[in-house]
Design an enzyme around this catalytic site. Sequence first.
Site: not given
Length: 793
Positions: A32-33, A218-219, A249, A603
């Site tokens: 996504k980044t 974002d997030e 998340q 992660r």
Amino acid sequence: MDFLQELNPPQRKAVEHTEGPLLILAGAGSGKTRVLTYRIAHLISENIAAPWNILAITFTNKAAGEMRDRIDAVVGDRASMIWVATFHSTCCRILRRDIDRIGYDRSFTIYDTDDCRQVIKSILREKGLDPKIYKERTILSRISSAKNEMISPEQFRSSAVGREEERQADFYEAYQTKLRSNNALDFDDLLVLTVELFRKAPDVLDEYRERFRYILVDEYQDTNSVQFEFIRLLAEKYRNLCVVGDDDQSIYRFRGANIRNILSFEQVFRGTAVIRLEQNYRSTPEILDAANAVIANNTERKAKKLWTDQGHGKKVRFRLFGSGYEEAEFAVGEIRAAVQTDGGKYSRFAVLYRTNAQSRLFEEKCVAANVPYKIVGGVNFYSRKEIKDILSYLKTIANGSDDLSVLRIINVPRRGIGAATLTHIQEYASEKGLSFYEALTDAENIPGTGRALEKIRKFTTMISRFRAVSADYLSVADLIEQILKETGYLAELEAEQTDEARARIENLEEFISKAQDYADQTEDASLDDFLQQVSLVADIDSVSEDMDSVLLMTMHAAKGLEFDSVYLAGMEENTFPSYMAAGSGNDSEIEEERRLCYVGMTRARRELTLTAASMRTLRGEPQFLKVSRFIREIPPEMLDAGGRTERRGNPYGQYGENGYGGNRYGQYGGERFREEDPYDRRSFGNTDRSYAGYDDRTYSQNGYHDGASSGSFARKTGAGVLKRSAGSTLQEFRVVKADRLDYGIGDQVRHVKFGTGTVTGIQEGPRDFEVTVEFDRVGKKKMFASFAKLKKV
DNA sequence: CGTAGTTTTGTTTTT
DNA sequence: CAAAACTACG
């Protein structure tokens, strides 16, 4: 464009869909980044938007910096014109410019959690309430959730039901009044007041709407209601809003994150396009399968199927140890061995845990094994005592209404201005409606400050000299140095000659160099701007790629990061899920912990190791813990549990009849305690504090939700409860005892702060009369006569 | 009024 | 086991 070739079809669609609202549901590791950066690059390189027309909101300053660098790499230095920042710093910038439109001063101060606690404390003191009953933490968290939902003190008051809520409304009102008179904002205010500004000053809002025609968030799953409102207001006009999030998340609901922001996005922004990114590029199938198995136990989630075409890797491992000590030794030992044999970098590894307190053991082991490490989080650099002291000087210089900062430093280093004097000044200030600092400059008019007057003078002249030089020519770094020298702060530390003092000096030096860096990097550097930057940095922001150390941090802090090899430590019930969540019996709290577990596991790129300890020392006492339910949620065939078998008939039984293979897991399990007499532990029950109920029968029969463990942290209330001090220390210093009182029991009296009330009791003490008064507004209070200065009415 | 020594009490997670 | 709060003393 070239870079579009590097994207898979849905990613590419997300980049090219530039007009209108867009919701991207992006699973962990789905790139996504990359999508966000390419999207911005696309907007610019196709001349759809000018760089200054783009606003990108990220979760941390670090993420903002990285995003900027990556865009930079694609489109060149035009990236510097893009506004990439966190919600908080974005709002702060907006408020710095226009907050006077809603009646604040532009030189406002930002209070951190610690400062806010002080404010609540002083309110409790003023109201004469027992801080043992009213916990600052709870009061603050209620205020914070109200603010997150944009409920003003007035609204809170009008919907308050019952004594409890009325009182809470009192606190909220008093708190807000106090912040305002100190010209201070807390973290939530940054958001709330920006929204207020937008609502009250449509011209300001419109200016920003015109400017930010393309907005990215974002997030998104971690935004709360005010943040959503902020975005909604900005995006309403052009509707070019792109949000990226993953409901799995969402780990910040405790701080007000509202999952409905994702679920209702399509309703608020009609015509939203939804794109799902479900291909994971980060982890091996082994890691992904295990993480999916855990998260599948959540009921409140949008179903999704993350997949990967990566080749197989190693199985996810689980290891159980006898103690946290051994657990840490294992992880650090393995990391060290891996680096030494394979010659890799330490920065490939991360150790993640639930609470900051768990970092200590790992830190100790790293030191012992000579493994370079960096702890993220814990005590923020800027909340260390010496740094906060100097910051308070700076804040005092920048904002004279910030009473809290003035109070913090007026006697640091010691100037012999004591509590009694301070109380006088405070009373004078509140009587005259002055700020504390203003009252100081007026000290000669305050009765009872005789001896301290000269000292106060010296203090105020020093501050005004600092103000003059800082306005003039001095850089922040120079100003700090001058403060350290002139106040004698540095000299005092140097004289101490202890390790601690030396560490503090080092921190101060680092602080100066940070101030220097700031000046070098900022075009129009100013004290105000420096203070704002400093109060909004997170610890993670300072982590950079190029240092070769193992990272130790909470799973929360690890959000958005990835590592080749991850150790998830403390996989025990009551550690993770936390005692709070496990004991609440509240499914949604457990689900949040489970999402956190999912974040932690995902992660890892190549290797994931889960570890647990069957015993941990908590607040100085041993606690026996069961393996986390999250481990059980991973099908056994997906786990490498170490192979070695433990002796049957484990006397501690915690893992026994859970179907858990107490005998399969862990090569060290229980080892440490086998030598001890298990009955020894009974003796813990005799201590005054109660002890995490150790009772193997209860555990094995009742599974996770047994009463013995949930009540186990309750402390027995011993004799200590009976000890209650009559008043604050401030009052006890008073020695001047009046020889008689001009009022008696039953009389109506007036107090400067509390208003009128009836005297219900007078008791003659050795130093003073202690008077009990039933106040009309604030209830019953005990006070010393000479201090209270009650007037008969 | 300042400080050293003693007792009590506390645990998520963070911008 | 710390940090914070409290007490007692100089």
